[in-house]
Design a protein around this motif. Sequence first.
Motif, mmCIF file in Angstrom:
data_model
loop_
_atom_site.group_PDB
_atom_site.id
_atom_site.type_symbol
_atom_site.label_atom_id
_atom_site.label_comp_id
_atom_site.label_asym_id
_atom_site.label_seq_id
_atom_site.Cartn_x
_atom_site.Cartn_y
_atom_site.Cartn_z
ATOM 1 N N ALA A 71 59.174 -36.128 52.360
ATOM 2 C CA ALA A 71 57.980 -36.034 53.479
ATOM 3 C C ALA A 71 57.205 -37.233 54.398
ATOM 4 O O ALA A 71 57.974 -38.352 53.894
ATOM 5 N N ILE A 72 57.571 -36.809 55.605
ATOM 6 C CA ILE A 72 56.241 -37.965 56.305
ATOM 7 C C ILE A 72 55.584 -37.582 56.348
ATOM 8 O O ILE A 72 54.808 -36.296 56.200
ATOM 9 N N ILE A 73 53.937 -38.301 56.291
ATOM 10 C CA ILE A 73 53.157 -38.422 56.122
ATOM 11 C C ILE A 73 52.592 -39.006 57.910
ATOM 12 O O ILE A 73 53.228 -40.302 57.807
ATOM 13 N N GLY A 74 51.680 -38.311 58.540
ATOM 14 C CA GLY A 74 51.945 -38.255 60.052
ATOM 15 C C GLY A 74 53.076 -38.726 60.963
ATOM 16 O O GLY A 74 53.656 -37.326 60.686
ATOM 17 N N ILE A 84 54.259 -34.094 58.074
ATOM 18 C CA ILE A 84 52.624 -33.366 57.929
ATOM 19 C C ILE A 84 52.069 -34.108 58.349
ATOM 20 O O ILE A 84 51.566 -35.556 58.338
ATOM 21 N N GLU A 85 51.903 -33.704 59.926
ATOM 22 C CA GLU A 85 51.194 -34.704 60.930
ATOM 23 C C GLU A 85 49.842 -33.860 61.337
ATOM 24 O O GLU A 85 49.871 -32.377 61.573
ATOM 25 N N ILE A 86 48.328 -34.029 61.448
ATOM 26 C CA ILE A 86 47.468 -33.865 61.642
ATOM 27 C C ILE A 86 46.971 -33.054 62.820
ATOM 28 O O ILE A 86 46.337 -31.653 63.132
ATOM 29 N N ASP A 87 47.909 -33.856 64.072
ATOM 30 C CA ASP A 87 48.085 -33.340 65.172
ATOM 31 C C ASP A 87 49.328 -32.263 66.163
ATOM 32 O O ASP A 87 49.702 -33.394 66.443
ATOM 33 N N GLU A 88 48.739 -31.370 65.998
ATOM 34 C CA GLU A 88 50.208 -30.869 66.287
ATOM 35 C C GLU A 88 50.795 -31.568 68.219
ATOM 36 O O GLU A 88 51.601 -31.238 67.954
ATOM 37 N N ARG A 89 49.366 -31.823 68.503
ATOM 38 C CA ARG A 89 49.336 -31.745 70.506
ATOM 39 C C ARG A 89 50.678 -33.340 70.123
ATOM 40 O O ARG A 89 51.146 -33.300 71.307
ATOM 41 N N VAL A 90 50.489 -34.069 69.522
ATOM 42 C CA VAL A 90 51.366 -34.915 69.437
ATOM 43 C C VAL A 90 52.380 -34.988 69.160
ATOM 44 O O VAL A 90 53.801 -35.630 70.616
ATOM 45 N N THR A 91 52.816 -34.253 68.863
ATOM 46 C CA THR A 91 54.215 -33.288 68.466
ATOM 47 C C THR A 91 55.071 -32.576 69.763
ATOM 48 O O THR A 91 55.905 -32.432 69.968
ATOM 49 N N ARG A 92 53.846 -31.779 70.069
ATOM 50 C CA ARG A 92 53.877 -30.920 71.101
ATOM 51 C C ARG A 92 54.313 -31.519 72.639
ATOM 52 O O ARG A 92 55.465 -31.913 73.131
ATOM 53 N N LEU A 93 53.690 -33.428 72.724
ATOM 54 C CA LEU A 93 53.742 -34.035 73.779
ATOM 55 C C LEU A 93 54.893 -35.207 74.064
ATOM 56 O O LEU A 93 55.252 -34.764 74.556
ATOM 57 N N ALA A 94 55.174 -35.337 72.165
ATOM 58 C CA ALA A 94 56.606 -35.790 72.284
ATOM 59 C C ALA A 94 57.779 -34.840 72.270
ATOM 60 O O ALA A 94 58.758 -35.798 73.043
ATOM 61 N N ARG A 116 66.632 -28.027 58.055
ATOM 62 C CA ARG A 116 66.672 -28.869 57.299
ATOM 63 C C ARG A 116 65.070 -29.209 56.962
ATOM 64 O O ARG A 116 63.917 -29.782 56.787
ATOM 65 N N ALA A 117 64.609 -29.349 58.626
ATOM 66 C CA ALA A 117 63.269 -30.160 58.773
ATOM 67 C C ALA A 117 62.154 -29.059 58.719
ATOM 68 O O ALA A 117 62.318 -27.832 59.276
ATOM 69 N N LYS A 118 60.722 -29.744 58.288
ATOM 70 C CA LYS A 118 60.408 -28.216 58.297
ATOM 71 C C LYS A 118 58.778 -29.615 59.006
ATOM 72 O O LYS A 118 58.489 -30.230 57.638
ATOM 73 N N LEU A 119 57.927 -28.626 59.786
ATOM 74 C CA LEU A 119 56.734 -29.222 60.121
ATOM 75 C C LEU A 119 55.692 -28.621 60.478
ATOM 76 O O LEU A 119 55.621 -27.247 60.409
ATOM 77 N N LEU A 120 54.949 -29.440 59.162
ATOM 78 C CA LEU A 120 53.259 -28.775 59.367
ATOM 79 C C LEU A 120 52.152 -29.285 59.876
ATOM 80 O O LEU A 120 52.443 -30.677 60.155
ATOM 81 N N PHE A 121 51.719 -28.603 60.387
ATOM 82 C CA PHE A 121 49.865 -29.455 61.132
ATOM 83 C C PHE A 121 49.458 -29.577 60.552
ATOM 84 O O PHE A 121 48.377 -28.503 60.151
ATOM 85 N N THR A 122 48.898 -29.999 59.286
ATOM 86 C CA THR A 122 47.483 -30.499 58.346
ATOM 87 C C THR A 122 47.086 -31.678 57.425
ATOM 88 O O THR A 122 47.865 -32.406 58.149
ATOM 89 N N ASP A 123 46.117 -31.702 56.469
ATOM 90 C CA ASP A 123 45.960 -32.480 56.420
ATOM 91 C C ASP A 123 46.932 -33.592 55.248
ATOM 92 O O ASP A 123 47.351 -32.514 54.009
ATOM 93 N N GLY A 124 47.759 -34.607 55.599
ATOM 94 C CA GLY A 124 48.114 -35.575 54.950
ATOM 95 C C GLY A 124 47.959 -35.861 53.568
ATOM 96 O O GLY A 124 49.006 -35.463 52.546
ATOM 97 N N ILE A 125 46.618 -35.777 53.693
ATOM 98 C CA ILE A 125 46.330 -36.864 52.101
ATOM 99 C C ILE A 125 46.080 -35.220 51.147
ATOM 100 O O ILE A 125 46.350 -35.531 49.760
ATOM 101 N N ALA A 126 45.473 -34.078 51.658
ATOM 102 C CA ALA A 126 45.287 -32.749 50.872
ATOM 103 C C ALA A 126 46.606 -32.173 50.686
ATOM 104 O O ALA A 126 46.803 -32.262 49.674
#
Lengths: 293, 293
Positions: free
Chosen positions: A92-95, A117-127, A142-152
């Motif tokens: 798992a990658i947080i951020g 698990i990245e909270i801000d989808e725009r970071v990934t879309r701009l990347a 094998r990659a699964k991209l979620l855009f939500t709060d990593g702590i939760a």
Amino acid sequence: MRLLNHRGQIMSNNWVTEQYLPSGSAIGLRIHSRLHAETTPYQTIEIYDTTDWGHLMIIDGCMMVSDRDNFFYHEMMTHPALFTHPSPHNVAIIGGGDCGTLREVLRHPEIHQVVQIEIDERVTRLAEEYFPTLCEANTDPRAKLLFTDGIAWMREAEPASLDVIIVDSTDPVGPAEGLFNESFYRSCYAALSPGGILVQQSESPLAHVELIQTMHAAMRQAGFGARVTLPFPQPCYPTGWWSCTLARKGDAGLTQFREDEAAMRTFATQYYNPAIHHAALCQPEFLRLALQD
Amino acid sequence: MRLLNHRGQIMSNNWVTEQYLPSGSAIGLRIHSRLHAETTPYQTIEIYDTTDWGHLMIIDGCMMVSDRDNFFYHEMMTHPALFTHPSPHNVAIIGGGDCGTLREVLRHPEIHQVVQIEIDERVTRLAEEYFPTLCEANTDPRAKLLFTDGIAWMREAEPASLDVIIVDSTDPVGPAEGLFNESFYRSCYAALSPGGILVQQSESPLAHVELIQTMHAAMRQAGFGARVTLPFPQPCYPTGWWSCTLARKGDAGLTQFREDEAAMRTFATQYYNPAIHHAALCQPEFLRLALQD
């Protein structure tokens, strides 16, 4: 990826400069132009075209990633941990919204799944738009991209389901502050399988020794049996010198790694190799003294 | 000590910034005030009082030495070479006017004499005033300070009279250009005793790979049997990452050193220790590939 609010950003005469106030130092890069700017619900993101460092992403005034020097950070956030674990299947990658860490993880053939698990989808879309090479593994099955709060997400993760957790976060203030404390480390500890490894970006060894000490103490309190901080160069981050800290569940330690497999790796690297892995485990004298238990 | 002419210097809002044009990057430090400025027959020297880095010396717009981070450079320019040589009695320092290298050399009890040959006496006089800790060994009876041209001095040095030569010079343009070529290396080779070691500051591994390749080739041509480049952090120099290159006369190589004595050293260090010595010998992958013979 990193961020700290208490900085200033100056752009003048075709240079963009990040002043890091806590250490009274600044780093600038010469630019051709600003390619993009937007404010998301979480932060302000800018993209610049530099003269010598390729594209550059700045978030809330802080340099996050450039084409030229991101290899130090992304290789060191991934390969030492992944070659230390005997069989890293689930990660798992947080951020990590720029997806450079994800790409490096997926170079390892042992990987079954990586959840990011990245909270801000725009970071990934701009990347995806401005750093396409960092995102070239985003479509890997094998990659699964979620855009939500990593702590939760980590709090609710299935126990003992992850072999490696990589916290590729911004600096420990504001939204990311909750990623640098014992409560979060306990969530990670529970989610890791026996022998599992937590990796966290841990700031500048020169400017943030106290933070690194606090991090080690919190990781120990959370139950991690071994902890080590690996320094590496990172020219566009404050002081030009950065680190990641590894913590391991159980008694296996963090000094042994699959050295033969690291030497025979089937992918290209720019900084990492088995010798550099050994080198990163060596502690500068002041850091060794600061981290003595 | 380092210098490169083709840079700009900006001072605004209490920050002093060095723009390093060849790599399109800049480093700034926050200051309280400028304490001194003068133009000597050789260069313009400024001294600043910074908020977080102590005193700072700038020569011709380029950051030379700060109180806070000079330990990386001075320790790495001296201790690896001096613990590699079995009995370093006689040492010459070319340049090194801030005297920080001299101080580190004189920490070694084996030293009989160190001759420092700095072309600009004002650098040393200002260091004595503004960097007194770096100059605390200047009155050591084993130290001999000369203010003359190092290239000519080395050309006339007694053959086989030196165990270690440390070229603590400015960057390879202008007056220091003559310190980075085969002709100068031949003078050093002749002046070294069998097994003697030449140390030269060799710029940023990220920004100056071609220079380092050229340096290795010239050292090989001059007769040196072994050569190795040791990277280390240096926050106030361009890219925040720097290096020194060691070359050895004869077949003894540069990978073995007096590790037990380094571990039992009788003086304090901030960066260097035997583990860091091993670490510095490890080559980042891109540098390893660039320096393959």
